[in-house]
Design a protein around this motif. Structure first.
Motif, PDB file in Angstrom:
ATOM      1  N   TRP A  94       0.717  -1.206  -0.099  1.00 43.34           N
ATOM      2  CA  TRP A  94       0.120   0.129  -0.038  1.00 43.34           C
ATOM      3  C   TRP A  94       0.808   1.273   0.126  1.00 43.34           C
ATOM      4  O   TRP A  94       1.925   1.333   0.846  1.00 43.34           O
ATOM      5  CB  TRP A  94      -0.861  -0.044   1.138  1.00 43.34           C
ATOM      6  CG  TRP A  94      -2.063  -0.833   1.362  1.00 43.34           C
ATOM      7  CD1 TRP A  94      -2.169  -2.113   1.883  1.00 43.34           C
ATOM      8  CD2 TRP A  94      -3.273  -0.892   0.549  1.00 43.34           C
ATOM      9  NE1 TRP A  94      -3.228  -2.784   1.659  1.00 43.34           N
ATOM     10  CE2 TRP A  94      -3.942  -2.175   0.710  1.00 43.34           C
ATOM     11  CE3 TRP A  94      -3.857   0.305  -0.453  1.00 43.34           C
ATOM     12  CZ2 TRP A  94      -5.058  -2.400   0.050  1.00 43.34           C
ATOM     13  CZ3 TRP A  94      -4.986  -0.313  -1.024  1.00 43.34           C
ATOM     14  CH2 TRP A  94      -5.656  -1.108  -0.655  1.00 43.34           C
ATOM     15  N   SER A 114      -7.719   1.015  -4.806  1.00 44.06           N
ATOM     16  CA  SER A 114      -7.527   1.959  -3.947  1.00 44.06           C
ATOM     17  C   SER A 114      -8.011   1.774  -2.493  1.00 44.06           C
ATOM     18  O   SER A 114      -9.001   0.598  -2.594  1.00 44.06           O
ATOM     19  CB  SER A 114      -8.428   3.272  -4.276  1.00 44.06           C
ATOM     20  OG  SER A 114      -7.839   3.832  -5.591  1.00 44.06           O
ATOM     21  N   LYS A 115      -7.504   2.123  -1.495  1.00 45.77           N
ATOM     22  CA  LYS A 115      -7.925   1.617  -0.128  1.00 45.77           C
ATOM     23  C   LYS A 115      -9.559   1.688  -0.113  1.00 45.77           C
ATOM     24  O   LYS A 115     -10.186   2.862  -0.075  1.00 45.77           O
ATOM     25  CB  LYS A 115      -7.399   2.536   0.879  1.00 45.77           C
ATOM     26  CG  LYS A 115      -7.454   1.967   2.274  1.00 45.77           C
ATOM     27  CD  LYS A 115      -6.495   0.774   2.260  1.00 45.77           C
ATOM     28  CE  LYS A 115      -5.667   0.735   3.622  1.00 45.77           C
ATOM     29  NZ  LYS A 115      -4.736  -0.531   3.807  1.00 45.77           N
ATOM     30  N   TRP A 135      -4.203   6.131  -1.139  1.00 48.34           N
ATOM     31  CA  TRP A 135      -3.707   4.971  -0.779  1.00 48.34           C
ATOM     32  C   TRP A 135      -4.120   4.054  -1.865  1.00 48.34           C
ATOM     33  O   TRP A 135      -5.450   3.685  -1.875  1.00 48.34           O
ATOM     34  CB  TRP A 135      -3.886   4.557   0.608  1.00 48.34           C
ATOM     35  CG  TRP A 135      -3.025   5.357   1.739  1.00 48.34           C
ATOM     36  CD1 TRP A 135      -3.490   6.488   2.104  1.00 48.34           C
ATOM     37  CD2 TRP A 135      -1.735   5.138   2.237  1.00 48.34           C
ATOM     38  NE1 TRP A 135      -2.392   7.024   2.797  1.00 48.34           N
ATOM     39  CE2 TRP A 135      -1.544   6.107   2.915  1.00 48.34           C
ATOM     40  CE3 TRP A 135      -0.880   3.940   1.874  1.00 48.34           C
ATOM     41  CZ2 TRP A 135      -0.083   6.256   3.554  1.00 48.34           C
ATOM     42  CZ3 TRP A 135       0.407   4.112   2.433  1.00 48.34           C
ATOM     43  CH2 TRP A 135       0.772   5.097   3.507  1.00 48.34           C
ATOM     44  N   HIS A 136      -3.094   3.110  -2.498  1.00 46.73           N
ATOM     45  CA  HIS A 136      -3.541   2.147  -3.358  1.00 46.73           C
ATOM     46  C   HIS A 136      -2.287   1.279  -3.444  1.00 46.73           C
ATOM     47  O   HIS A 136      -1.176   1.235  -3.039  1.00 46.73           O
ATOM     48  CB  HIS A 136      -3.507   2.728  -4.757  1.00 46.73           C
ATOM     49  CG  HIS A 136      -2.437   3.500  -5.184  1.00 46.73           C
ATOM     50  ND1 HIS A 136      -2.059   4.547  -4.824  1.00 46.73           N
ATOM     51  CD2 HIS A 136      -1.546   3.210  -6.130  1.00 46.73           C
ATOM     52  CE1 HIS A 136      -0.995   5.086  -5.535  1.00 46.73           C
ATOM     53  NE2 HIS A 136      -0.607   4.330  -6.317  1.00 46.73           N
ATOM     54  N   GLU A 173      -6.616  -9.406   0.394  1.00 49.71           N
ATOM     55  CA  GLU A 173      -6.871  -8.025  -0.285  1.00 49.71           C
ATOM     56  C   GLU A 173      -6.552  -8.334  -1.800  1.00 49.71           C
ATOM     57  O   GLU A 173      -7.250  -8.281  -2.620  1.00 49.71           O
ATOM     58  CB  GLU A 173      -6.015  -7.335   0.352  1.00 49.71           C
ATOM     59  CG  GLU A 173      -6.461  -6.323   1.629  1.00 49.71           C
ATOM     60  CD  GLU A 173      -5.517  -5.593   2.220  1.00 49.71           C
ATOM     61  OE1 GLU A 173      -5.717  -4.579   2.625  1.00 49.71           O
ATOM     62  OE2 GLU A 173      -4.352  -5.797   2.135  1.00 49.71           O
TER      63      GLU A 173
END
Length: 185
Positions: A94, A114-115, A135-136, A173
């Motif tokens: 991230w 993206s978060k 954040w990505h 994730e």
């Protein structure tokens, strides 16, 4: 004489002219006097030496990632351009960029998220932009290599980090692909 040889000769002549203080003539005479010319003079174009490929560190990447620095501008330019190659399943941790980041896929199949967002599939020709501070992560799909251009800017003369790095992307994730969509849709 090849175009490259001609270009090298021009660059060498410009460098020699600058070193001796002489003006280089391209054959087309200038109609303005020295007093009329702007105070700043454009420097000669240069062909930059190729830097060796660099393996991405385990602190910033999961899996095999290699990158080539294409451009690392110095003030007044702040552009950064890397060619980044990801093996299947490889990905960044991230992270976010002070001035945002643009990715342009040149080959393979990639993923970006993206978060808090959904995983997006990227294919050759797709361009994805993440705004400043978002954040990505991005990387290759599980069954494909992926190469992209990564473009971003340094923070400028006021300083500050151009990128911030966080935790590694978990397998959970990364594998959240069942709810993915195609870039541009």
């Amino acid at each position: 004489m090849s175009a490259i040889t001609q270009l090298k000769d021009i660059v060498e002549n410009e460098a020699e002219a600058r070193a001796t203080g002489a003006e280089h003539s391209t054959g087309a005479e200038q109609s303005t006097s020295a007093e009329q010319r702007p105070a700043t003079r454009r420097t000669a174009m240069e062909v930059l030496p190729k830097k060796p490929s660099t393996k991405g560190t385990a602190e910033l990447f999961t899996g095999d990632v290699w990158f080539d620095v294409v451009a690392a501008g110095e003030e007044p330019s702040r552009i950064r351009v890397n060619v980044v190659r990801f093996a299947p399943c490889a990905r960044t941790a991230w992270h976010c960029h002070a001035a945002g980041q643009t990715l342009h896929v040149t080959e393979g199949v990639g993923l970006v998220q993206s978060k808090g967002g959904e995983v997006i599939v990227m294919r050759p020709g797709d361009t994805v932009h993440t705004p400043p501070g978002e954040w990505h992560w991005h990387g290759a799909a599980p069954d494909h290599f992926m190469t992209h251009l990564a473009l971003w800017e340094g923070p400028g003369p006021d300083g500050g980090p151009e990128s911030q790095w966080g935790e590694h992307v978990t397998d959970e994730e990364y594998n959240a692909r069942q709810r993915h969509r195609r870039a541009g849709q």
